[in-house]
Motif scaffolding. Structure first.
Motif, PDB file in Angstrom:
ATOM      1  N   SER A 166       9.900  -3.437   7.955  1.00 41.18           N
ATOM      2  CA  SER A 166       8.834  -4.411   6.588  1.00 41.18           C
ATOM      3  C   SER A 166       7.490  -4.410   7.157  1.00 41.18           C
ATOM      4  CB  SER A 166       9.586  -5.303   6.677  1.00 41.18           C
ATOM      5  OG  SER A 166       9.336  -6.411   7.706  1.00 41.18           O
ATOM      6  N   VAL A 167       6.648  -4.691   6.174  1.00 40.83           N
ATOM      7  CA  VAL A 167       5.209  -4.295   6.558  1.00 40.83           C
ATOM      8  C   VAL A 167       4.557  -5.630   6.723  1.00 40.83           C
ATOM      9  CG1 VAL A 167       2.752  -3.602   5.605  1.00 40.83           C
ATOM     10  CG2 VAL A 167       5.733  -2.002   5.162  1.00 40.83           C
ATOM     11  N   GLU A 168       4.470  -5.915   7.706  1.00 42.42           N
ATOM     12  CA  GLU A 168       3.746  -7.299   8.452  1.00 42.42           C
ATOM     13  C   GLU A 168       2.942  -7.655   8.505  1.00 42.42           C
ATOM     14  OE1 GLU A 168       6.072 -10.193   8.212  1.00 42.42           O
ATOM     15  OE2 GLU A 168       7.500  -8.136   7.866  1.00 42.42           O
ATOM     16  N   GLN A 169       1.444  -6.770   8.153  1.00 37.82           N
ATOM     17  CA  GLN A 169      -0.344  -6.335   8.240  1.00 37.82           C
ATOM     18  C   GLN A 169      -0.305  -6.324   6.905  1.00 37.82           C
ATOM     19  OE1 GLN A 169       0.033  -2.182  10.625  1.00 37.82           O
ATOM     20  NE2 GLN A 169      -1.884  -2.829  10.315  1.00 37.82           N
ATOM     21  N   GLU A 170      -1.588  -6.824   6.972  1.00 36.96           N
ATOM     22  CA  GLU A 170      -2.334  -5.936   6.044  1.00 36.96           C
ATOM     23  C   GLU A 170      -2.910  -4.814   5.795  1.00 36.96           C
ATOM     24  OE1 GLU A 170      -6.411  -7.912   3.096  1.00 36.96           O
ATOM     25  OE2 GLU A 170      -5.475  -9.456   4.544  1.00 36.96           O
ATOM     26  N   ILE A 171      -2.817  -4.502   4.602  1.00 41.12           N
ATOM     27  CA  ILE A 171      -3.515  -2.838   5.168  1.00 41.12           C
ATOM     28  C   ILE A 171      -4.567  -2.627   4.316  1.00 41.12           C
ATOM     29  CG2 ILE A 171      -2.575  -0.394   3.805  1.00 41.12           C
ATOM     30  CD1 ILE A 171      -0.740  -1.306   5.649  1.00 41.12           C
ATOM     31  N   VAL A 177       2.580   8.887  -2.505  1.00 39.55           N
ATOM     32  CA  VAL A 177       1.555   9.104  -1.651  1.00 39.55           C
ATOM     33  C   VAL A 177       1.009   8.592  -1.076  1.00 39.55           C
ATOM     34  CG1 VAL A 177       0.294  10.699  -1.322  1.00 39.55           C
ATOM     35  CG2 VAL A 177       2.384  11.098  -2.477  1.00 39.55           C
ATOM     36  N   GLU A 178       0.482   7.485  -2.521  1.00 38.31           N
ATOM     37  CA  GLU A 178      -0.900   6.922  -2.390  1.00 38.31           C
ATOM     38  C   GLU A 178       0.084   5.176  -1.450  1.00 38.31           C
ATOM     39  OE1 GLU A 178      -2.670   5.549  -5.439  1.00 38.31           O
ATOM     40  OE2 GLU A 178      -3.143   7.320  -6.078  1.00 38.31           O
ATOM     41  N   LYS A 179       0.890   4.452  -1.179  1.00 39.93           N
ATOM     42  CA  LYS A 179       1.383   3.476  -0.878  1.00 39.93           C
ATOM     43  C   LYS A 179       1.764   3.541   1.039  1.00 39.93           C
ATOM     44  CE  LYS A 179       5.810   0.612  -1.481  1.00 39.93           C
ATOM     45  NZ  LYS A 179       7.188   0.446  -2.845  1.00 39.93           N
ATOM     46  N   VAL A 198      10.434  11.469   4.863  1.00 41.19           N
ATOM     47  CA  VAL A 198      11.253  10.489   5.511  1.00 41.19           C
ATOM     48  C   VAL A 198      10.230   9.647   5.208  1.00 41.19           C
ATOM     49  CG1 VAL A 198      12.274   9.111   7.555  1.00 41.19           C
ATOM     50  CG2 VAL A 198      12.393  11.599   6.975  1.00 41.19           C
ATOM     51  N   TRP A 199       9.057   9.793   5.648  1.00 41.44           N
ATOM     52  CA  TRP A 199       7.531   8.634   5.396  1.00 41.44           C
ATOM     53  C   TRP A 199       8.013   8.079   3.616  1.00 41.44           C
ATOM     54  CZ3 TRP A 199       2.818   9.402   8.832  1.00 41.44           C
ATOM     55  CH2 TRP A 199       2.458   8.070   9.413  1.00 41.44           C
ATOM     56  N   LEU A 200       7.849   8.760   2.883  1.00 40.86           N
ATOM     57  CA  LEU A 200       7.793   8.960   1.450  1.00 40.86           C
ATOM     58  C   LEU A 200       9.102   7.907   0.850  1.00 40.86           C
ATOM     59  CD1 LEU A 200       6.494  12.108  -0.079  1.00 40.86           C
ATOM     60  CD2 LEU A 200       4.899  10.403   0.271  1.00 40.86           C
ATOM     61  N   ALA A 201       9.834   8.092   1.611  1.00 40.41           N
ATOM     62  CA  ALA A 201      11.260   7.919   1.030  1.00 40.41           C
ATOM     63  C   ALA A 201      11.420   6.407   2.071  1.00 40.41           C
ATOM     64  CB  ALA A 201      12.729   8.096   1.984  1.00 40.41           C
ATOM     65  N   LEU A 202      10.724   6.088   2.633  1.00 40.81           N
ATOM     66  CA  LEU A 202      10.793   4.855   3.598  1.00 40.81           C
ATOM     67  C   LEU A 202       9.712   3.705   2.898  1.00 40.81           C
ATOM     68  CD1 LEU A 202      10.853   5.707   7.705  1.00 40.81           C
ATOM     69  CD2 LEU A 202      12.814   4.153   6.343  1.00 40.81           C
ATOM     70  N   ALA A 203       8.759   4.664   2.458  1.00 39.11           N
ATOM     71  CA  ALA A 203       7.652   3.648   2.144  1.00 39.11           C
ATOM     72  C   ALA A 203       7.841   3.794   0.439  1.00 39.11           C
ATOM     73  CB  ALA A 203       6.827   4.675   1.629  1.00 39.11           C
ATOM     74  N   GLU A 204       9.612   4.328  -0.230  1.00 38.09           N
ATOM     75  CA  GLU A 204       9.761   4.477  -1.304  1.00 38.09           C
ATOM     76  C   GLU A 204      10.333   2.821  -1.640  1.00 38.09           C
ATOM     77  OE1 GLU A 204      11.174   6.633  -5.078  1.00 38.09           O
ATOM     78  OE2 GLU A 204      11.825   7.073  -3.349  1.00 38.09           O
ATOM     79  N   ILE A 205      10.850   2.214  -0.927  1.00 36.14           N
ATOM     80  CA  ILE A 205      12.088   1.265  -0.498  1.00 36.14           C
ATOM     81  C   ILE A 205      10.770   0.021  -0.005  1.00 36.14           C
ATOM     82  CG2 ILE A 205      14.442   2.615  -0.070  1.00 36.14           C
ATOM     83  CD1 ILE A 205      14.205   1.861   2.703  1.00 36.14           C
ATOM     84  N   GLY A 206       9.940   0.100   0.087  1.00 35.47           N
ATOM     85  CA  GLY A 206       9.000  -0.723   1.303  1.00 35.47           C
ATOM     86  C   GLY A 206       8.990  -1.426   1.752  1.00 35.47           C
ATOM     87  N   LEU A 207       9.753  -0.066   2.953  1.00 33.38           N
ATOM     88  CA  LEU A 207       9.029  -0.057   4.655  1.00 33.38           C
ATOM     89  C   LEU A 207       8.055   0.608   4.878  1.00 33.38           C
ATOM     90  CD1 LEU A 207      13.286   0.578   5.225  1.00 33.38           C
ATOM     91  CD2 LEU A 207      11.639  -1.786   5.607  1.00 33.38           C
TER      92      LEU A 207
END
Length: 199
Positions: free
Chosen positions: A177-182, A8-10, A129-138
């Motif tokens: 893929s995450v291409e920015q600093e969060i 959830v935090e990710k 779906v958002w959590l599922a994507l986050a779980e695989i690093g997207l």
């Protein structure tokens, strides 16, 4: 595997997307299908419909959104949102969230209660779906362009992908893929957000 709270935090809104992923389009799609299948819905009505766009379909969709919104959004809002639209084309794909109005009519409810349940059903799918994507690093973000079934705003999207007339578009989720600093996320006080009573 992440713990649930860590997951959830990710999950964050990510607008600068890329295509770097170890997962194939099929693996991503299978994951989305399984998650949506397990999402709870009012009366087990299963009203939510999801469309996953990759490659040229993704580009075609966002080109359409860009063309429509350039005549609607102005000034600072256009400056902000045009980057979201063009950035969505740089990612891996987009998840479109719909509600099937025929399925919604079958719920044993009427009027505003049916609308509330329909929106709740879709929100559950969006978050899952958002959590599922986050779980695989997207990374992903949730957008609401061209929604408005009654006004016909989402008709062109249905026609573009040959979707049933009964599909009402609720939201779009570009991902990649995450291409920015969060940065750090600001939170209001927990005691304001969650109150507890035991008497």
């Amino acid at each position: 595997m992440s713990t649930f709270v860590e997951l959830v935090e990710k999950r964050r809104s990510v607008y600068v997307l890329g295509t770097d992923s170890q997962y194939s389009k099929k693996e991503i799609t299978d994951r989305i299908r399984e998650v949506v299948k397990q999402v709870p819905t009012a009366f087990n009505s299963q009203t939510t419909r999801v469309v996953v766009l990759f490659d040229e379909a993704n580009n075609k969709f966002w080109d359409h959104i860009y063309d429509v919104q350039k005549d609607i959004l102005e000034g600072d809002m256009w400056d902000l949102m045009s980057g979201v639209m063009t950035g969505a084309k740089n990612g891996i794909g987009t998840v479109l969230f719909f509600e099937d109005l025929d399925a919604a009519k079958k719920m044993p409810t009427q009027g505003t209660r049916t609308e509330a349940y329909k929106q709740n059903n879709n929100a559950n799918a969006q978050y899952a779906v958002w959590l599922a994507l986050a779980e695989i690093g997207l990374g992903a973000s949730l957008q609401h362009f061209n929604i408005g079934y009654e006004q016909g705003f989402d008709k062109a999207t249905r026609e573009m992908f040959n979707l049933p007339e009964t599909y009402e578009m609720i939201a779009q989720m570009p991902f990649g893929s995450v291409e920015q600093e969060i940065g750090e996320k600001e939170h209001i006080d927990a005691d304001v957000q969650v109150k507890v009573f035991d008497k």
